[in-house]
Design an enzyme around this catalytic site. Sequence first.
Site, mmCIF file in Angstrom:
data_model
loop_
_atom_site.group_PDB
_atom_site.id
_atom_site.type_symbol
_atom_site.label_atom_id
_atom_site.label_comp_id
_atom_site.label_asym_id
_atom_site.label_seq_id
_atom_site.Cartn_x
_atom_site.Cartn_y
_atom_site.Cartn_z
ATOM 1 N N GLY A 106 11.313 7.930 -1.458
ATOM 2 C CA GLY A 106 11.323 6.509 -1.021
ATOM 3 C C GLY A 106 10.297 5.603 -1.796
ATOM 4 O O GLY A 106 9.512 5.987 -2.733
ATOM 5 N N ASP A 147 6.685 -1.763 0.273
ATOM 6 C CA ASP A 147 6.662 -2.801 -0.576
ATOM 7 C C ASP A 147 5.383 -2.887 -1.380
ATOM 8 O O ASP A 147 5.264 -3.540 -2.486
ATOM 9 C CB ASP A 147 5.452 -3.833 1.325
ATOM 10 C CG ASP A 147 5.672 -5.105 0.860
ATOM 11 O OD1 ASP A 147 5.716 -5.863 -0.507
ATOM 12 O OD2 ASP A 147 4.493 -5.724 1.290
ATOM 13 N N VAL A 194 7.153 6.577 -3.123
ATOM 14 C CA VAL A 194 6.809 7.899 -3.024
ATOM 15 C C VAL A 194 7.559 8.735 -4.194
ATOM 16 O O VAL A 194 8.386 8.571 -3.734
ATOM 17 C CB VAL A 194 6.604 8.046 -1.698
ATOM 18 C CG1 VAL A 194 6.238 9.435 -0.757
ATOM 19 C CG2 VAL A 194 5.985 7.200 -0.890
ATOM 20 N N ASP A 223 1.953 -0.830 12.616
ATOM 21 C CA ASP A 223 3.235 0.024 11.766
ATOM 22 C C ASP A 223 3.726 0.694 12.392
ATOM 23 O O ASP A 223 4.683 1.481 11.488
ATOM 24 C CB ASP A 223 2.793 -0.231 10.526
ATOM 25 C CG ASP A 223 3.904 -0.902 9.494
ATOM 26 O OD1 ASP A 223 5.108 -0.857 10.515
ATOM 27 O OD2 ASP A 223 4.191 -0.228 8.393
#
EC number: 2.7.11.1
Length: 555
Positions: free
Chosen positions: A153, A156, A160, A271
Amino acid sequence: MLTKPGKKLDSSESTHHTTSSNYPPLDIVHQTPQPRKEMQQKPLFDPKKMDNLIKPEPAGFTNHHRPNPSPKIPSSPGSNMTESQSNLNTKPNNNNSNNNSNMSSRSNSIESTSSNPSKPHTGGDIRWDAVNTLTSKGVQLGISDFRLLKRLGYGDIGSVYLVELRGTITYFAMKVMDKASLASRNKLLRAQTEREILSQLDHPFLPTLYSHFETDKFYCLVMEFCGGGNLYSLRQKQPNKCFTEDAARFFASEVLLALEYLHMLGIVYRDLKPENVLVRDDGHIMLSDFDLSLRCSVSPTLVKSSSVHAAGGGSGSSRPVGLIDEDAAVQGCIQPSTFFPRILQSSKKNRKAKSDFGLFVNGSMPELMAEPTNVKSMSFVGTHEYLAPEIIRGEGHGSAVDWWTFGIFIYELLYGATPFKGQGNRATLHNVIGQALRFPEVPHVSSAARDLIKGLLVKEPQKRIAYKRGATEIKQHPFFEGVNWALIRSATPPHVPEPVDFSCYASKDKESMAAVDGGGKKNNNGAGGGCSTGGGDNKPNGDCNDPDYIDFEYF
Protein backbone atom coordinates in the site's frame (compact mmCIF):
# COMPACT_ATOMS: atom_id res chain seq x y z
CA MET A 1 -13.00 -4.53 -6.05
CA LEU A 2 -14.94 -1.37 -5.41
CA THR A 3 -13.09 1.79 -4.49
CA LYS A 4 -14.03 4.35 -1.94
CA PRO A 5 -13.36 8.02 -2.65
CA GLY A 6 -11.79 10.28 -0.12
CA LYS A 7 -9.40 13.15 0.17
CA LYS A 8 -6.60 14.32 2.30
CA LEU A 9 -6.11 18.03 2.01
CA ASP A 10 -3.02 19.94 2.96
CA SER A 11 -2.72 23.70 2.97
CA SER A 12 0.66 23.35 1.29
CA GLU A 13 -0.39 21.19 -1.63
CA SER A 14 -3.28 20.31 -3.87
CA THR A 15 -2.58 16.66 -4.49
CA HIS A 16 -4.76 13.94 -3.03
CA HIS A 17 -3.40 11.10 -0.94
CA THR A 18 -4.39 7.80 0.51
CA THR A 19 -3.61 6.53 3.96
CA SER A 20 -0.06 5.51 4.57
CA SER A 21 -0.35 2.16 6.32
CA ASN A 22 -3.05 0.32 4.42
CA TYR A 23 -2.04 -3.32 4.01
CA PRO A 24 -4.36 -5.10 1.57
CA PRO A 25 -4.50 -8.89 1.40
CA LEU A 26 -1.65 -10.50 -0.48
CA ASP A 27 -3.93 -11.82 -3.21
CA ILE A 28 -4.90 -8.28 -4.19
CA VAL A 29 -2.35 -6.69 -6.46
CA HIS A 30 -3.80 -3.92 -8.61
CA GLN A 31 -7.40 -3.87 -7.41
CA THR A 32 -6.96 -2.69 -3.84
CA PRO A 33 -9.87 -0.50 -2.70
CA GLN A 34 -8.72 3.10 -2.55
CA PRO A 35 -9.20 4.34 1.00
CA ARG A 36 -10.68 7.68 1.85
CA LYS A 37 -7.96 10.18 2.23
CA GLU A 38 -7.24 12.39 5.16
CA MET A 39 -7.16 16.14 5.06
CA GLN A 40 -4.93 18.77 6.52
CA GLN A 41 -6.15 22.22 5.60
CA LYS A 42 -7.61 25.46 6.93
CA PRO A 43 -11.10 25.18 8.44
CA LEU A 44 -13.91 26.00 6.06
CA PHE A 45 -16.13 27.23 8.87
CA ASP A 46 -14.02 29.78 10.71
CA PRO A 47 -16.59 31.79 12.72
CA LYS A 48 -14.50 34.96 12.56
CA LYS A 49 -12.99 34.91 9.11
CA MET A 50 -13.66 32.39 6.38
CA ASP A 51 -10.26 32.89 4.80
CA ASN A 52 -8.37 32.40 8.03
CA LEU A 53 -5.65 29.82 7.47
CA ILE A 54 -4.85 27.64 10.42
CA LYS A 55 -1.47 26.16 9.84
CA PRO A 56 -1.30 22.45 10.64
CA GLU A 57 1.16 21.55 13.36
CA PRO A 58 3.05 18.28 13.36
CA ALA A 59 1.62 16.09 16.08
CA GLY A 60 4.62 15.46 18.24
CA PHE A 61 5.74 18.02 20.76
CA THR A 62 5.00 17.73 24.44
CA ASN A 63 5.61 14.23 25.69
CA HIS A 64 6.37 12.72 29.06
CA HIS A 65 7.00 9.24 27.73
CA ARG A 66 9.64 9.41 25.02
CA PRO A 67 12.93 11.17 24.36
CA ASN A 68 13.10 14.42 22.45
CA PRO A 69 13.02 14.37 18.63
CA SER A 70 16.06 12.74 17.17
CA PRO A 71 18.76 15.17 16.07
CA LYS A 72 19.30 13.05 12.98
CA ILE A 73 15.93 14.06 11.58
CA PRO A 74 16.40 17.68 10.53
CA SER A 75 13.70 20.29 10.78
CA SER A 76 12.03 20.61 7.45
CA PRO A 77 12.27 23.90 5.54
CA GLY A 78 9.79 26.47 6.68
CA SER A 79 8.75 24.62 9.82
CA ASN A 80 8.21 26.73 12.91
CA MET A 81 8.24 24.67 16.08
CA THR A 82 7.41 27.58 18.36
CA GLU A 83 4.40 28.61 16.34
CA SER A 84 3.17 25.03 16.15
CA GLN A 85 3.57 24.49 19.85
CA SER A 86 1.53 27.59 20.58
CA ASN A 87 -1.50 25.80 19.18
CA LEU A 88 -1.40 23.26 22.00
CA ASN A 89 -2.70 23.98 25.47
CA THR A 90 -0.62 21.35 27.26
CA LYS A 91 1.59 21.17 30.28
CA PRO A 92 5.30 21.78 29.69
CA ASN A 93 7.48 18.74 29.46
CA ASN A 94 9.75 18.61 32.46
CA ASN A 95 11.27 15.25 31.62
CA ASN A 96 13.28 16.29 28.58
CA SER A 97 16.52 16.59 30.47
CA ASN A 98 16.15 13.11 31.86
CA ASN A 99 15.16 11.72 28.51
CA ASN A 100 18.13 13.26 26.77
CA SER A 101 20.45 11.22 28.94
CA ASN A 102 19.01 8.09 27.39
CA MET A 103 19.46 9.20 23.82
CA SER A 104 22.80 7.44 23.51
CA SER A 105 21.01 4.11 23.71
CA ARG A 106 18.95 4.94 20.65
CA SER A 107 20.74 4.90 17.35
CA ASN A 108 19.57 7.02 14.47
CA SER A 109 22.59 6.25 12.38
CA ILE A 110 22.41 5.44 8.74
CA GLU A 111 22.40 1.73 9.51
CA SER A 112 19.83 0.84 12.07
CA THR A 113 18.08 1.06 15.38
CA SER A 114 16.71 -2.20 16.62
CA SER A 115 16.10 -3.36 20.15
CA ASN A 116 13.79 -5.62 22.02
CA PRO A 117 12.57 -3.70 25.04
CA SER A 118 10.60 -5.41 27.76
CA LYS A 119 7.18 -5.67 26.14
CA PRO A 120 5.00 -8.35 27.71
CA HIS A 121 2.51 -8.46 24.86
CA THR A 122 5.23 -9.46 22.38
CA GLY A 123 6.52 -12.37 24.44
CA GLY A 124 7.21 -15.44 22.31
CA ASP A 125 7.07 -13.42 19.10
CA ILE A 126 9.06 -15.24 16.43
CA ARG A 127 9.76 -11.92 14.73
CA TRP A 128 11.60 -10.65 17.80
CA ASP A 129 13.45 -13.95 17.99
CA ALA A 130 14.62 -13.56 14.40
CA VAL A 131 15.66 -9.94 14.90
CA ASN A 132 17.46 -10.71 18.15
CA THR A 133 19.30 -13.64 16.59
CA LEU A 134 20.94 -11.24 14.14
CA THR A 135 21.46 -8.28 16.45
CA SER A 136 22.98 -10.51 19.15
CA LYS A 137 25.80 -11.19 16.69
CA GLY A 138 26.55 -7.49 16.47
CA VAL A 139 24.59 -6.94 13.27
CA GLN A 140 22.95 -3.54 12.88
CA LEU A 141 19.90 -4.07 10.75
CA GLY A 142 19.71 -2.09 7.55
CA ILE A 143 17.93 -2.19 4.22
CA SER A 144 20.34 -4.83 2.90
CA ASP A 145 19.14 -7.28 5.56
CA PHE A 146 15.65 -7.37 4.07
CA ARG A 147 14.36 -8.80 0.82
CA LEU A 148 11.57 -6.65 -0.56
CA LEU A 149 8.79 -8.79 -2.01
CA LYS A 150 5.76 -6.70 -2.80
CA ARG A 151 4.26 -3.27 -2.32
CA LEU A 152 1.25 -3.56 -0.03
CA GLY A 153 0.00 0.00 0.00
CA TYR A 154 0.97 3.64 -0.15
CA GLY A 155 -0.05 6.84 1.50
CA ASP A 156 0.71 10.44 2.22
CA ILE A 157 4.20 10.04 3.66
CA GLY A 158 5.37 6.63 2.51
CA SER A 159 4.87 3.25 0.89
CA VAL A 160 4.51 -0.07 2.72
CA TYR A 161 6.23 -3.23 1.49
CA LEU A 162 6.09 -6.88 2.39
CA VAL A 163 9.68 -7.85 3.26
CA GLU A 164 11.54 -10.93 4.40
CA LEU A 165 14.41 -10.80 6.87
CA ARG A 166 17.27 -12.46 5.01
CA GLY A 167 18.42 -15.78 6.40
CA THR A 168 15.08 -16.35 8.12
CA ILE A 169 11.53 -17.21 7.18
CA THR A 170 10.02 -14.25 8.99
CA TYR A 171 8.07 -11.54 7.21
CA PHE A 172 7.43 -7.93 8.10
CA ALA A 173 5.77 -4.82 6.75
CA MET A 174 8.30 -2.09 6.04
CA LYS A 175 7.20 1.51 5.68
CA VAL A 176 9.58 3.46 3.47
CA MET A 177 9.56 7.27 3.54
CA ASP A 178 11.49 9.47 1.15
CA LYS A 179 13.50 12.10 3.03
CA ALA A 180 13.57 14.67 0.25
CA SER A 181 9.84 14.42 -0.31
CA LEU A 182 9.09 14.78 3.39
CA ALA A 183 11.36 17.79 3.69
CA SER A 184 9.93 19.52 0.62
CA ARG A 185 6.39 19.10 1.94
CA ASN A 186 7.23 20.03 5.53
CA LYS A 187 6.32 16.58 6.88
CA LEU A 188 9.50 15.37 8.53
CA LEU A 189 7.99 15.81 11.98
CA ARG A 190 5.03 13.65 11.01
CA ALA A 191 7.40 10.80 10.18
CA GLN A 192 9.30 11.37 13.39
CA THR A 193 6.07 11.42 15.43
CA GLU A 194 4.96 8.09 14.00
CA ARG A 195 8.32 6.47 14.75
CA GLU A 196 8.38 7.68 18.34
CA ILE A 197 4.78 6.63 18.99
CA LEU A 198 5.39 3.17 17.55
CA SER A 199 8.49 2.78 19.72
CA GLN A 200 6.36 3.54 22.76
CA LEU A 201 3.50 1.09 22.18
CA ASP A 202 2.99 -2.29 23.84
CA HIS A 203 -0.59 -3.44 23.34
CA PRO A 204 -2.15 -6.49 21.66
CA PHE A 205 -4.19 -4.35 19.25
CA LEU A 206 -1.45 -1.89 18.31
CA PRO A 207 1.63 -2.31 16.09
CA THR A 208 5.04 -3.50 17.20
CA LEU A 209 8.05 -1.63 15.87
CA TYR A 210 10.81 -4.21 15.41
CA SER A 211 13.41 -1.90 13.95
CA HIS A 212 13.86 1.50 12.38
CA PHE A 213 16.78 2.78 10.36
CA GLU A 214 17.64 5.25 7.68
CA THR A 215 19.69 5.40 4.54
CA ASP A 216 20.89 8.40 2.58
CA LYS A 217 17.46 8.72 1.00
CA PHE A 218 14.95 6.98 3.24
CA TYR A 219 13.54 6.47 6.69
CA CYS A 220 12.35 2.90 7.24
CA LEU A 221 10.04 1.41 9.87
CA VAL A 222 9.88 -2.38 10.27
CA MET A 223 6.53 -3.48 11.69
CA GLU A 224 4.21 -6.45 11.90
CA PHE A 225 2.68 -7.69 8.65
CA CYS A 226 -1.08 -8.29 8.79
CA GLY A 227 -2.18 -10.83 6.20
CA GLY A 228 -5.91 -10.18 6.55
CA GLY A 229 -6.05 -6.78 4.90
CA ASN A 230 -8.15 -4.04 6.49
CA LEU A 231 -11.73 -3.70 7.70
CA TYR A 232 -12.76 -1.58 4.73
CA SER A 233 -11.76 -4.32 2.28
CA LEU A 234 -13.34 -6.95 4.52
CA ARG A 235 -16.59 -4.97 4.77
CA GLN A 236 -16.82 -4.83 0.99
CA LYS A 237 -16.94 -8.64 0.94
CA GLN A 238 -19.83 -8.91 3.41
CA PRO A 239 -23.49 -9.36 2.38
CA ASN A 240 -24.88 -5.88 1.68
CA LYS A 241 -21.36 -4.62 2.40
CA CYS A 242 -21.95 -4.28 6.13
CA PHE A 243 -21.10 -6.39 9.17
CA THR A 244 -23.52 -8.16 11.43
CA GLU A 245 -24.03 -6.54 14.81
CA ASP A 246 -22.04 -9.27 16.56
CA ALA A 247 -19.10 -8.79 14.20
CA ALA A 248 -19.25 -5.01 14.52
CA ARG A 249 -19.33 -5.34 18.32
CA PHE A 250 -16.23 -7.53 18.26
CA PHE A 251 -14.20 -5.17 16.09
CA ALA A 252 -15.43 -2.08 17.95
CA SER A 253 -14.49 -3.67 21.29
CA GLU A 254 -10.90 -4.22 20.26
CA VAL A 255 -10.62 -0.75 18.73
CA LEU A 256 -12.01 0.73 21.95
CA LEU A 257 -9.32 -0.98 24.02
CA ALA A 258 -6.64 0.35 21.67
CA LEU A 259 -8.00 3.91 21.95
CA GLU A 260 -8.19 3.59 25.73
CA TYR A 261 -4.53 2.63 25.86
CA LEU A 262 -3.48 5.45 23.52
CA HIS A 263 -5.34 8.05 25.57
CA MET A 264 -3.68 6.73 28.71
CA LEU A 265 -0.33 7.53 27.08
CA GLY A 266 -1.51 11.00 26.07
CA ILE A 267 -1.93 10.10 22.39
CA VAL A 268 -4.95 11.34 20.44
CA TYR A 269 -5.21 9.03 17.42
CA ARG A 270 -7.21 11.32 15.05
CA ASP A 271 -7.29 8.90 12.13
CA LEU A 272 -9.72 6.12 12.98
CA LYS A 273 -11.49 4.56 9.98
CA PRO A 274 -11.89 1.01 8.65
CA GLU A 275 -8.99 1.48 6.24
CA ASN A 276 -6.63 1.93 9.20
CA VAL A 277 -7.88 -1.09 11.14
CA LEU A 278 -5.87 -4.08 9.94
CA VAL A 279 -6.80 -7.73 10.40
CA ARG A 280 -4.11 -10.01 11.76
CA ASP A 281 -3.66 -13.61 10.74
CA ASP A 282 -5.67 -14.75 13.76
CA GLY A 283 -8.59 -12.43 12.98
CA HIS A 284 -7.92 -9.89 15.72
CA ILE A 285 -7.29 -6.27 14.78
CA MET A 286 -4.39 -3.84 14.80
CA LEU A 287 -4.62 -0.07 14.43
CA SER A 288 -2.17 1.46 11.98
CA ASP A 289 -1.02 4.83 10.68
CA PHE A 290 0.03 7.18 13.47
CA ASP A 291 1.51 10.08 11.52
CA LEU A 292 -1.54 12.27 12.23
CA SER A 293 -1.61 11.46 15.93
CA LEU A 294 -1.27 14.18 18.53
CA ARG A 295 0.89 13.67 21.60
CA CYS A 296 0.47 15.61 24.81
CA SER A 297 1.05 15.29 28.51
CA VAL A 298 -1.53 13.52 30.62
CA SER A 299 -1.56 13.02 34.37
CA PRO A 300 -3.73 10.31 35.92
CA THR A 301 -6.07 11.73 38.56
CA LEU A 302 -7.93 9.71 41.17
CA VAL A 303 -11.62 10.34 40.61
CA LYS A 304 -13.13 7.64 42.80
CA SER A 305 -11.21 5.66 45.36
CA SER A 306 -12.10 2.16 46.41
CA SER A 307 -14.30 1.69 49.44
CA VAL A 308 -11.23 0.37 51.24
CA HIS A 309 -9.51 3.74 50.91
CA ALA A 310 -12.74 5.67 51.35
CA ALA A 311 -13.50 4.04 54.70
CA GLY A 312 -11.48 6.66 56.51
CA GLY A 313 -13.40 9.54 54.95
CA GLY A 314 -15.35 11.94 57.10
CA SER A 315 -18.95 10.96 57.64
CA GLY A 316 -20.10 14.55 57.69
CA SER A 317 -19.32 15.20 54.05
CA SER A 318 -22.26 15.57 51.73
CA ARG A 319 -20.19 14.43 48.79
CA PRO A 320 -20.32 10.71 47.94
CA VAL A 321 -17.51 8.89 49.67
CA GLY A 322 -14.43 8.47 47.51
CA LEU A 323 -15.33 11.13 44.92
CA ILE A 324 -13.41 14.30 44.25
CA ASP A 325 -14.98 17.48 42.96
CA GLU A 326 -15.74 16.87 39.29
CA ASP A 327 -14.89 20.48 38.40
CA ALA A 328 -11.45 20.03 39.91
CA ALA A 329 -10.70 17.01 37.79
CA VAL A 330 -9.50 16.88 34.23
CA GLN A 331 -12.43 16.23 31.92
CA GLY A 332 -12.34 12.64 30.69
CA CYS A 333 -11.59 9.37 32.35
CA ILE A 334 -9.53 6.33 31.68
CA GLN A 335 -9.81 3.43 34.06
CA PRO A 336 -7.94 0.15 34.38
CA SER A 337 -11.13 -1.52 33.26
CA THR A 338 -9.35 -3.39 30.50
CA PHE A 339 -8.19 -5.70 33.24
CA PHE A 340 -11.04 -5.42 35.78
CA PRO A 341 -14.12 -4.92 33.62
CA ARG A 342 -17.01 -5.96 35.81
CA ILE A 343 -15.69 -4.42 39.00
CA LEU A 344 -16.00 -0.93 37.59
CA GLN A 345 -19.62 -1.18 36.58
CA SER A 346 -21.94 0.76 38.84
CA SER A 347 -23.82 -1.49 41.24
CA LYS A 348 -27.17 -1.19 42.94
CA LYS A 349 -27.25 -0.31 46.63
CA ASN A 350 -28.10 -3.80 47.78
CA ARG A 351 -25.74 -5.59 45.40
CA LYS A 352 -22.40 -6.77 46.71
CA ALA A 353 -19.48 -5.53 44.67
CA LYS A 354 -17.18 -8.48 44.21
CA SER A 355 -13.93 -8.66 42.32
CA ASP A 356 -13.11 -11.64 40.16
CA PHE A 357 -9.65 -11.38 41.66
CA GLY A 358 -10.77 -11.25 45.30
CA LEU A 359 -10.00 -7.54 45.63
CA PHE A 360 -12.25 -4.88 47.13
CA VAL A 361 -14.86 -7.44 48.18
CA ASN A 362 -17.13 -4.85 49.75
CA GLY A 363 -16.30 -1.99 47.42
CA SER A 364 -15.25 -1.08 43.91
CA MET A 365 -12.03 -0.52 42.07
CA PRO A 366 -10.64 3.03 41.98
CA GLU A 367 -11.31 5.12 38.89
CA LEU A 368 -8.47 7.08 37.33
CA MET A 369 -8.70 9.98 34.92
CA ALA A 370 -6.05 10.03 32.22
CA GLU A 371 -7.98 11.34 29.25
CA PRO A 372 -6.14 14.14 27.37
CA THR A 373 -9.18 16.33 26.69
CA ASN A 374 -7.59 19.54 27.94
CA VAL A 375 -5.18 19.66 25.01
CA LYS A 376 -6.38 22.09 22.34
CA SER A 377 -4.91 21.43 18.92
CA MET A 378 -5.82 23.69 16.02
CA SER A 379 -4.69 21.23 13.33
CA PHE A 380 -7.15 20.52 10.55
CA VAL A 381 -6.38 16.85 9.98
CA GLY A 382 -8.42 13.74 9.35
CA THR A 383 -10.78 12.28 6.78
CA HIS A 384 -13.76 14.31 5.54
CA GLU A 385 -16.41 11.76 6.47
CA TYR A 386 -14.85 11.21 9.90
CA LEU A 387 -14.01 14.79 10.90
CA ALA A 388 -15.49 15.96 14.19
CA PRO A 389 -17.48 19.23 14.16
CA GLU A 390 -15.02 20.99 16.47
CA ILE A 391 -12.21 20.36 13.97
CA ILE A 392 -14.24 21.77 11.07
CA ARG A 393 -15.25 24.83 13.09
CA GLY A 394 -11.62 25.45 14.03
CA GLU A 395 -12.42 25.58 17.73
CA GLY A 396 -9.52 23.47 18.90
CA HIS A 397 -9.91 19.85 19.84
CA GLY A 398 -8.76 17.20 22.28
CA SER A 399 -9.30 13.49 22.70
CA ALA A 400 -13.08 13.82 22.27
CA VAL A 401 -12.48 13.74 18.50
CA ASP A 402 -11.53 10.07 18.82
CA TRP A 403 -14.93 9.30 20.34
CA TRP A 404 -16.69 11.09 17.47
CA THR A 405 -14.73 9.05 14.93
CA PHE A 406 -15.48 5.93 16.97
CA GLY A 407 -19.19 6.65 16.48
CA ILE A 408 -18.73 7.11 12.72
CA PHE A 409 -16.69 3.91 12.67
CA ILE A 410 -19.43 1.83 14.34
CA TYR A 411 -22.07 3.40 12.08
CA GLU A 412 -20.12 2.43 8.96
CA LEU A 413 -19.54 -1.13 10.14
CA LEU A 414 -23.28 -1.59 10.75
CA TYR A 415 -24.77 0.35 7.83
CA GLY A 416 -22.04 0.12 5.19
CA ALA A 417 -21.78 3.90 4.82
CA THR A 418 -20.94 6.98 6.86
CA PRO A 419 -23.82 9.14 8.15
CA PHE A 420 -22.88 12.58 6.83
CA LYS A 421 -21.43 11.90 3.39
CA GLY A 422 -22.53 14.51 0.84
CA GLN A 423 -22.21 15.00 -2.90
CA GLY A 424 -18.72 16.37 -2.43
CA ASN A 425 -16.24 17.00 0.32
CA ARG A 426 -17.50 20.49 1.10
CA ALA A 427 -21.07 19.21 1.29
CA THR A 428 -19.88 16.48 3.63
CA LEU A 429 -18.36 19.07 5.97
CA HIS A 430 -21.58 21.12 5.92
CA ASN A 431 -23.53 17.98 6.79
CA VAL A 432 -21.26 17.20 9.72
CA ILE A 433 -21.90 20.68 11.11
CA GLY A 434 -25.60 21.12 10.43
CA GLN A 435 -27.30 17.84 9.49
CA ALA A 436 -29.09 15.79 12.11
CA LEU A 437 -28.09 12.17 12.56
CA ARG A 438 -30.41 9.76 10.75
CA PHE A 439 -30.53 5.97 10.65
CA PRO A 440 -31.62 3.97 7.58
CA GLU A 441 -34.50 1.54 8.01
CA VAL A 442 -32.38 -1.26 6.60
CA PRO A 443 -30.40 -3.07 7.73
CA HIS A 444 -32.07 -3.53 11.08
CA VAL A 445 -29.86 -2.36 13.93
CA SER A 446 -30.66 -2.73 17.61
CA SER A 447 -31.79 0.21 19.70
CA ALA A 448 -28.72 -0.24 21.91
CA ALA A 449 -26.40 0.24 18.93
CA ARG A 450 -28.31 3.29 17.73
CA ASP A 451 -28.28 4.77 21.23
CA LEU A 452 -24.50 4.38 21.51
CA ILE A 453 -23.97 5.98 18.11
CA LYS A 454 -26.25 8.89 19.09
CA GLY A 455 -24.23 9.42 22.26
CA LEU A 456 -20.94 9.40 20.38
CA LEU A 457 -22.11 11.66 17.54
CA VAL A 458 -23.16 14.61 19.68
CA LYS A 459 -21.89 17.71 17.92
CA GLU A 460 -20.86 19.49 21.13
CA PRO A 461 -17.82 17.59 22.47
CA GLN A 462 -18.57 18.46 26.11
CA LYS A 463 -21.91 16.62 25.83
CA ARG A 464 -20.47 13.63 24.01
CA ILE A 465 -20.47 10.26 25.72
CA ALA A 466 -17.02 9.39 27.11
CA TYR A 467 -16.04 13.05 27.44
CA LYS A 468 -16.14 12.82 31.24
CA ARG A 469 -15.24 9.19 31.87
CA GLY A 470 -13.50 8.07 28.70
CA ALA A 471 -13.58 4.50 27.46
CA THR A 472 -15.06 3.18 30.71
CA GLU A 473 -18.33 4.97 30.04
CA ILE A 474 -18.53 3.37 26.60
CA LYS A 475 -17.70 -0.09 27.95
CA GLN A 476 -20.63 0.10 30.32
CA HIS A 477 -23.09 0.92 27.53
CA PRO A 478 -25.72 -1.79 26.83
CA PHE A 479 -24.34 -2.28 23.30
CA PHE A 480 -21.26 -3.93 24.83
CA GLU A 481 -23.17 -6.01 27.35
CA GLY A 482 -21.69 -9.49 27.56
CA VAL A 483 -18.24 -8.48 26.31
CA ASN A 484 -15.56 -10.01 28.51
CA TRP A 485 -13.01 -7.25 28.24
CA ALA A 486 -10.32 -9.08 30.18
CA LEU A 487 -10.46 -12.14 27.91
CA ILE A 488 -11.28 -10.53 24.59
CA ARG A 489 -8.01 -11.80 23.09
CA SER A 490 -9.32 -15.32 23.65
CA ALA A 491 -12.63 -14.63 21.91
CA THR A 492 -13.26 -16.18 18.51
CA PRO A 493 -13.09 -13.50 15.80
CA PRO A 494 -15.99 -13.29 13.33
CA HIS A 495 -13.55 -13.64 10.43
CA VAL A 496 -10.22 -15.45 10.29
CA PRO A 497 -8.35 -14.81 7.02
CA GLU A 498 -6.92 -17.58 4.91
CA PRO A 499 -3.25 -18.23 5.71
CA VAL A 500 -0.89 -16.35 3.45
CA ASP A 501 1.13 -18.59 1.15
CA PHE A 502 4.68 -17.26 1.19
CA SER A 503 6.04 -20.10 -0.95
CA CYS A 504 5.80 -17.98 -4.09
CA TYR A 505 8.41 -15.72 -2.54
CA ALA A 506 10.96 -18.52 -2.05
CA SER A 507 14.29 -16.79 -1.96
CA LYS A 508 16.72 -17.13 -4.82
CA ASP A 509 18.77 -14.24 -3.42
CA LYS A 510 19.08 -12.57 -6.79
CA GLU A 511 20.92 -9.32 -7.00
CA SER A 512 18.34 -8.17 -9.54
CA MET A 513 16.56 -6.55 -6.59
CA ALA A 514 19.38 -4.05 -6.29
CA ALA A 515 18.88 -0.41 -7.13
CA VAL A 516 17.60 0.51 -10.56
CA ASP A 517 18.95 3.92 -11.42
CA GLY A 518 16.38 4.80 -14.04
CA GLY A 519 13.15 3.77 -15.64
CA GLY A 520 10.77 5.04 -13.00
CA LYS A 521 8.20 7.72 -13.60
CA LYS A 522 7.12 10.28 -11.02
CA ASN A 523 3.75 9.41 -9.54
CA ASN A 524 1.88 12.70 -9.81
CA ASN A 525 -1.07 11.76 -7.63
CA GLY A 526 0.96 12.05 -4.46
CA ALA A 527 0.98 8.34 -3.72
CA GLY A 528 3.66 7.06 -1.45
CA GLY A 529 4.29 10.42 0.13
CA GLY A 530 5.70 11.77 -3.10
CA CYS A 531 8.00 8.81 -3.72
CA SER A 532 8.71 7.81 -7.28
CA THR A 533 7.80 4.27 -8.16
CA GLY A 534 7.94 2.14 -11.22
CA GLY A 535 4.43 0.89 -10.69
CA GLY A 536 1.64 0.37 -13.15
CA ASP A 537 2.59 -0.01 -16.79
CA ASN A 538 5.78 1.93 -16.34
CA LYS A 539 7.94 -0.82 -14.89
CA PRO A 540 11.72 -0.63 -14.94
CA ASN A 541 13.64 -3.28 -16.78
CA GLY A 542 13.34 -6.70 -15.17
CA ASP A 543 11.30 -9.84 -15.08
CA CYS A 544 8.10 -8.58 -13.48
CA ASN A 545 6.73 -12.12 -13.28
CA ASP A 546 9.64 -13.25 -11.16
CA PRO A 547 8.48 -13.37 -7.53
CA ASP A 548 11.92 -12.13 -6.47
CA TYR A 549 11.49 -8.97 -8.50
CA ILE A 550 9.96 -5.85 -7.06
CA ASP A 551 9.21 -2.78 -9.12
CA PHE A 552 10.64 -0.21 -6.76
CA GLU A 553 13.48 1.67 -8.34
CA TYR A 554 15.37 2.66 -5.22
CA PHE A 555 16.39 -0.79 -4.01
